[in-house]
Design a protein around this motif. Structure first.
Motif, PDB file in Angstrom:
ATOM      1  N   ARG A  18      35.304  26.161  38.185  1.00  0.00           N
ATOM      2  CA  ARG A  18      34.744  24.954  37.575  1.00  0.00           C
ATOM      3  C   ARG A  18      35.566  23.709  37.870  1.00  0.00           C
ATOM      4  N   THR A  19      36.524  23.806  38.767  1.00  0.00           N
ATOM      5  CA  THR A  19      37.338  22.646  39.105  1.00  0.00           C
ATOM      6  C   THR A  19      37.567  22.574  40.610  1.00  0.00           C
ATOM      7  N   ASN A  20      37.674  21.367  41.109  1.00  0.00           N
ATOM      8  CA  ASN A  20      38.006  21.155  42.521  1.00  0.00           C
ATOM      9  C   ASN A  20      39.482  20.851  42.722  1.00  0.00           C
ATOM     10  N   LEU A  21      40.234  20.830  41.630  1.00  0.00           N
ATOM     11  CA  LEU A  21      41.655  20.543  41.716  1.00  0.00           C
ATOM     12  C   LEU A  21      42.425  21.779  42.189  1.00  0.00           C
ATOM     13  N   ALA A  22      43.598  21.547  42.753  1.00  0.00           N
ATOM     14  CA  ALA A  22      44.501  22.656  43.044  1.00  0.00           C
ATOM     15  C   ALA A  22      44.896  23.321  41.732  1.00  0.00           C
ATOM     16  N   THR A  23      45.088  24.627  41.758  1.00  0.00           N
ATOM     17  CA  THR A  23      45.360  25.376  40.528  1.00  0.00           C
ATOM     18  C   THR A  23      46.503  26.364  40.725  1.00  0.00           C
ATOM     19  N   PHE A  24      47.365  26.445  39.722  1.00  0.00           N
ATOM     20  CA  PHE A  24      48.415  27.458  39.698  1.00  0.00           C
ATOM     21  C   PHE A  24      48.273  28.252  38.403  1.00  0.00           C
ATOM     22  N   ALA A  25      48.220  29.561  38.520  1.00  0.00           N
ATOM     23  CA  ALA A  25      48.164  30.426  37.345  1.00  0.00           C
ATOM     24  C   ALA A  25      49.581  30.723  36.885  1.00  0.00           C
ATOM     25  N   ILE A  26      49.761  30.857  35.571  1.00  0.00           N
ATOM     26  CA  ILE A  26      51.084  31.184  35.039  1.00  0.00           C
ATOM     27  C   ILE A  26      50.938  32.067  33.811  1.00  0.00           C
ATOM     28  N   GLY A  27      51.931  32.913  33.622  1.00  0.00           N
ATOM     29  CA  GLY A  27      51.971  33.753  32.435  1.00  0.00           C
ATOM     30  C   GLY A  27      51.956  35.228  32.779  1.00  0.00           C
ATOM     31  N   GLY A  28      53.126  35.853  32.773  1.00  0.00           N
ATOM     32  CA  GLY A  28      53.208  37.289  32.995  1.00  0.00           C
ATOM     33  C   GLY A  28      52.928  37.739  34.410  1.00  0.00           C
ATOM     34  N   ILE A  29      53.025  36.829  35.367  1.00  0.00           N
ATOM     35  CA  ILE A  29      52.712  37.170  36.757  1.00  0.00           C
ATOM     36  C   ILE A  29      53.963  37.702  37.462  1.00  0.00           C
ATOM     37  N   GLY A  30      53.785  38.782  38.190  1.00  0.00           N
ATOM     38  CA  GLY A  30      54.895  39.374  38.924  1.00  0.00           C
ATOM     39  C   GLY A  30      54.379  40.140  40.124  1.00  0.00           C
ATOM     40  N   ALA A  31      55.248  40.906  40.742  1.00  0.00           N
ATOM     41  CA  ALA A  31      54.888  41.625  41.964  1.00  0.00           C
ATOM     42  C   ALA A  31      53.760  42.627  41.734  1.00  0.00           C
ATOM     43  N   GLY A  32      53.659  43.128  40.511  1.00  0.00           N
ATOM     44  CA  GLY A  32      52.656  44.148  40.238  1.00  0.00           C
ATOM     45  C   GLY A  32      51.238  43.630  40.071  1.00  0.00           C
ATOM     46  N   ASN A  33      51.089  42.325  39.833  1.00  0.00           N
ATOM     47  CA  ASN A  33      49.737  41.810  39.586  1.00  0.00           C
ATOM     48  C   ASN A  33      49.402  40.531  40.350  1.00  0.00           C
ATOM     49  N   ILE A  34      50.309  40.050  41.199  1.00  0.00           N
ATOM     50  CA  ILE A  34      50.067  38.771  41.862  1.00  0.00           C
ATOM     51  C   ILE A  34      48.888  38.849  42.832  1.00  0.00           C
ATOM     52  N   ARG A  35      48.657  39.988  43.440  1.00  0.00           N
ATOM     53  CA  ARG A  35      47.497  40.119  44.337  1.00  0.00           C
ATOM     54  C   ARG A  35      46.198  39.987  43.547  1.00  0.00           C
ATOM     55  N   GLU A  36      46.157  40.595  42.379  1.00  0.00           N
ATOM     56  CA  GLU A  36      44.980  40.491  41.513  1.00  0.00           C
ATOM     57  C   GLU A  36      44.736  39.042  41.113  1.00  0.00           C
ATOM     58  N   VAL A  37      45.808  38.328  40.809  1.00  0.00           N
ATOM     59  CA  VAL A  37      45.708  36.918  40.432  1.00  0.00           C
ATOM     60  C   VAL A  37      45.109  36.100  41.572  1.00  0.00           C
ATOM     61  N   MET A  38      45.596  36.310  42.778  1.00  0.00           N
ATOM     62  CA  MET A  38      45.147  35.511  43.915  1.00  0.00           C
ATOM     63  C   MET A  38      43.691  35.781  44.277  1.00  0.00           C
ATOM     64  N   GLN A  39      43.169  36.913  43.888  1.00  0.00           N
ATOM     65  CA  GLN A  39      41.780  37.238  44.195  1.00  0.00           C
ATOM     66  C   GLN A  39      40.791  36.504  43.285  1.00  0.00           C
ATOM     67  N   THR A  40      41.277  35.712  42.330  1.00  0.00           N
ATOM     68  CA  THR A  40      40.400  34.958  41.422  1.00  0.00           C
ATOM     69  C   THR A  40      39.960  33.629  42.013  1.00  0.00           C
ATOM     70  N   GLY A  41      40.546  33.231  43.137  1.00  0.00           N
ATOM     71  CA  GLY A  41      40.242  31.932  43.716  1.00  0.00           C
ATOM     72  C   GLY A  41      41.245  30.861  43.348  1.00  0.00           C
ATOM     73  N   VAL A  42      42.302  31.235  42.608  1.00  0.00           N
ATOM     74  CA  VAL A  42      43.351  30.274  42.253  1.00  0.00           C
ATOM     75  C   VAL A  42      44.130  29.875  43.504  1.00  0.00           C
ATOM     76  N   SER A  43      44.669  28.649  43.502  1.00  0.00           N
ATOM     77  CA  SER A  43      45.409  28.171  44.679  1.00  0.00           C
ATOM     78  C   SER A  43      46.756  28.849  44.833  1.00  0.00           C
ATOM     79  N   GLY A  44      47.412  29.129  43.707  1.00  0.00           N
ATOM     80  CA  GLY A  44      48.747  29.705  43.771  1.00  0.00           C
ATOM     81  C   GLY A  44      49.156  30.291  42.439  1.00  0.00           C
ATOM     82  N   ALA A  45      50.366  30.844  42.403  1.00  0.00           N
ATOM     83  CA  ALA A  45      50.876  31.504  41.209  1.00  0.00           C
ATOM     84  C   ALA A  45      52.253  30.952  40.858  1.00  0.00           C
TER      85      ALA A  45
END
Length: 215
Positions: A161-188
Motif C-alpha cells: 500500500r505504499t510506494n516508499l522504500a520500506t525497512f522491516a524491523i523487530g525480531g529479524i535475524g538469520a533464521g527469518n530474514i528470507r521470509e521477511v524479504m519475500q513480503t516485498g519489503v525493500s530491506g530489513a
C-alpha cells in the motif's frame, strides 16, 4: 528516491550499546565490522546519553561509516544530526513532526519514519519521507511495546500500500530474514542479530547472503 544497488543497501543496522557490551564488543567495533561486511545503513540509537556524549559518539561512528560509503542516521535527535552533519534522522510517531524535521534538516537529508500499522503507513504516503521503518514484525527483546505484532502477512499488506522504500524491523535475524524479504519489503533492519553476535562481521555476511536469497 532511495536506490538499492547492492545487497548491503538492504540491510540496516540499528545500534545498541548495551547489547554490544554484553557480547563483549565496543559499539565502534560492531559498526566497523558490519560496514566491512557490507552494511550501508547505520542508525545510531542512544536513549540515555547526554547531548555532548551523543555528539562525541556520533562523530566517532561517522568516522567509521563515511569511508565505507554507509549512511549514518541519528535516531530521534535532530540536534545531534545537525551538529555532526549526519546523513539524516529516523523519527517515530511521537517524535518531532515530520514537517518541522524536514524544515530544520533541509531537502537533502534523509528522513525515515516509523510506522506501526496500516493507517500510519497510509498517512505517511502524503509526506515526502525517504523511507518507512515498519514495526514490529516478530517478538523482540529490544522493544517491549509489541501489543500488535504485524508478522509477515501484516508487513506484506503495508508494503503493498505504499510506494516508499520500506525497512522491516523487530525480531529479524538469520533464521527469518528470507521470509521477511519475500513480503516485498525493500530491506530489513536488525539490532541483536549483529550487535549481540560473537562475530558481527560473520553475522552480517550471513544476513546479507540470506537477504539476497530471499529477494
Amino acid at each position: 528516491m532511495i536506490h538499492f544497488s547492492t545487497p548491503g543497501d538492504r540491510l540496516y543496522l540499528v545500534t545498541d550499546s548495551h547489547i554490544s557490551r554484553q557480547a563483549g564488543h565496543s559499539l565502534a567495533f560492531v559498526v566497523e565490522e558490519a560496514c566491512r561486511a557490507g552494511v550501508r545503513w547505520v542508525q545510531l540509537r542512544e536513549k540515555a546519553l547526554s547531548t555532548q556524549a551523543f555528539v562525541e559518539l556520533g562523530l566517532a561512528i561517522q568516522a567509521i561509516t563515511r569511508p565505507y560509503g554507509a549512511r549514518l542516521l541519528i535516531n530521534d535527535r535532530i540536534d545531534v544530526a545537525l551538529a555532526i552533519g549526519a546523513d539524516g534522522v529516523h523519527i517515530g510517531q511521537d517524535d518531532m513532526p515530520y514537517a518541522l524535521a524536514r524544515k530544520l534538516l533541509g531537502p537533502d537529508k534523509i528522513i525515515g519514519l516509523s510506522v506501526n500499522n496500516l493507517s500510519e503507513a497510509e498517512a505517511a504516503c502524503h509526506l515526502d519521507v525517504d523511507y518507512l521503518g515498519i514495526a514490529t514484525i516478530y517478538p523482540t527483546g529490544t522493544k517491549t511495546d509489541t501489543s500488535s505484532l504485524l508478522g509477515p502477512a501484516g508487513l506484506q499488506t503495508i508494503c503493498g500500500r505504499t510506494n516508499l522504500a520500506t525497512f522491516a524491523i523487530g525480531g529479524i535475524g538469520a533464521g527469518n530474514i528470507r521470509e521477511v524479504m519475500q513480503t516485498g519489503v525493500s530491506g530489513a533492519a536488525v539490532v541483536s542479530a549483529i550487535c549481540g553476535q560473537v562475530s558481527p562481521y560473520e553475522a552480517t555476511r550471513e544476513l546479507i547472503q540470506k537477504l539476497e536469497a530471499g529477494l
